[in-house]
Scaffold this motif. Structure first.
Motif, PDB file in Angstrom:
ATOM      1  N   PHE A 178     -11.111  -1.097   5.686  1.00  0.00           N
ATOM      2  CA  PHE A 178     -11.055  -1.870   4.788  1.00  0.00           C
ATOM      3  C   PHE A 178     -10.440  -3.368   5.124  1.00  0.00           C
ATOM      4  O   PHE A 178      -9.618  -3.255   5.938  1.00  0.00           O
ATOM      5  N   THR A 179     -10.705  -4.246   4.433  1.00  0.00           N
ATOM      6  CA  THR A 179     -10.018  -5.571   4.519  1.00  0.00           C
ATOM      7  C   THR A 179      -9.479  -6.078   3.302  1.00  0.00           C
ATOM      8  O   THR A 179      -9.365  -5.398   1.990  1.00  0.00           O
ATOM      9  N   VAL A 180      -8.425  -7.141   3.274  1.00  0.00           N
ATOM     10  CA  VAL A 180      -7.605  -7.466   2.218  1.00  0.00           C
ATOM     11  C   VAL A 180      -8.056  -8.797   2.151  1.00  0.00           C
ATOM     12  O   VAL A 180      -7.178  -9.686   2.816  1.00  0.00           O
ATOM     13  N   PRO A 181      -8.891  -9.549   1.162  1.00  0.00           N
ATOM     14  CA  PRO A 181      -9.027 -10.647   0.983  1.00  0.00           C
ATOM     15  C   PRO A 181      -7.952 -11.460   0.077  1.00  0.00           C
ATOM     16  O   PRO A 181      -7.941 -12.696   0.218  1.00  0.00           O
TER      17      PRO A 181
ATOM     18  N   PRO B  63       2.401 -12.668   3.268  1.00  0.00           N
ATOM     19  CA  PRO B  63       0.705 -12.177   3.113  1.00  0.00           C
ATOM     20  C   PRO B  63      -0.273 -12.273   4.030  1.00  0.00           C
ATOM     21  O   PRO B  63      -0.985 -11.290   4.096  1.00  0.00           O
ATOM     22  N   GLU B  64      -0.125 -13.016   5.340  1.00  0.00           N
ATOM     23  CA  GLU B  64      -0.837 -12.790   6.301  1.00  0.00           C
ATOM     24  C   GLU B  64      -0.702 -11.502   6.939  1.00  0.00           C
ATOM     25  O   GLU B  64      -1.713 -11.007   7.556  1.00  0.00           O
ATOM     26  N   HIS B  65       0.578 -10.881   7.122  1.00  0.00           N
ATOM     27  CA  HIS B  65       0.803  -9.580   7.720  1.00  0.00           C
ATOM     28  C   HIS B  65       0.312  -8.603   6.700  1.00  0.00           C
ATOM     29  O   HIS B  65      -0.457  -7.501   7.556  1.00  0.00           O
ATOM     30  N   ILE B  66       0.276  -8.601   5.476  1.00  0.00           N
ATOM     31  CA  ILE B  66      -0.258  -7.637   4.624  1.00  0.00           C
ATOM     32  C   ILE B  66      -1.773  -7.766   4.654  1.00  0.00           C
ATOM     33  O   ILE B  66      -2.392  -6.544   4.758  1.00  0.00           O
ATOM     34  N   LYS B  67      -2.279  -8.626   4.829  1.00  0.00           N
ATOM     35  CA  LYS B  67      -3.719  -8.683   4.735  1.00  0.00           C
ATOM     36  C   LYS B  67      -4.312  -8.067   6.106  1.00  0.00           C
ATOM     37  O   LYS B  67      -5.369  -7.451   6.391  1.00  0.00           O
ATOM     38  N   ARG B  68      -3.252  -7.920   7.138  1.00  0.00           N
ATOM     39  CA  ARG B  68      -3.751  -7.235   8.517  1.00  0.00           C
ATOM     40  C   ARG B  68      -3.509  -5.676   8.440  1.00  0.00           C
ATOM     41  O   ARG B  68      -4.299  -5.008   9.122  1.00  0.00           O
TER      42      ARG B  68
END
Length: 157
Positions: free
Chosen positions: A39-42, A27-32
């Motif tokens: 765009f950001t990924v909250p 998940p932390e990689h996908i957020k990046r």
């Protein structure tokens, strides 16, 4: 003229297949890397297993309205470090389906292949299936290419 149009994007990363694979299941990689530039990924709540459904939310930059957009990824096949297949659907924050953009299927089938090279590099190919018209396909491809640019930054920095 074809009935539908597919997106195909290939990128070779200076990273081993395990690291490229991790970009899709951490998940932390996908957020990046998920979402176009700016765009950001909250939200990246993953249920990374065959039959599981992940919820991924991206936020547009203020200059594009700042709205949140959500997708679910429902996994069909998971073959670690070689193949990932899932259906992407547009949803609200709770994972309830909403209308797809014009020309985009309700379930966008994704097939991602990972081919390791002998030099420690990995070739990734993402195929998205079923767009109703060339405009929808081209918009999706542009967004995907930006995601892969961000993935390159993540994996090669």
């Amino acid at each position: 003229m074809p009935d539908t149009y597919n997106v195909v994007s290939t990128r070779t990363f200076a990273a081993p297949a395990g690291e490229v694979w991790r970009a899709w299941q951490d998940p932390e990689h996908i957020k990046r890397w998920w979402g176009p530039h700016g765009f950001t990924v909250p939200v990246a709540d993953l249920d990374f297993r065959v039959g599981g459904t992940s919820l991924v939310g991206m936020r547009a930059p203020a200059e594009y309205g700042g709205q949140d957009m959500f997708n679910t990824w429902t996994y069909r096949r998971i073959e670690p470090t070689s193949l990932l297949e899932f259906d992407l659907a547009f949803t609200d924050a709770s994972g309830t389906r909403v209308a797809s953009p014009p020309g985009v299927p309700n379930d966008v089938r994704h097939v991602i292949t990972f081919v390791p090279g002998t030099d420690g590099r990995t070739m990734l190919t993402v195929t998205e299936f079923g767009y109703a018209d060339e405009q929808a396909r081209d918009m999706s491809k542009a967004g995907l290419e930006q995601c892969l640019d961000k993935m390159t930054d993540l994996l090669e920095s």
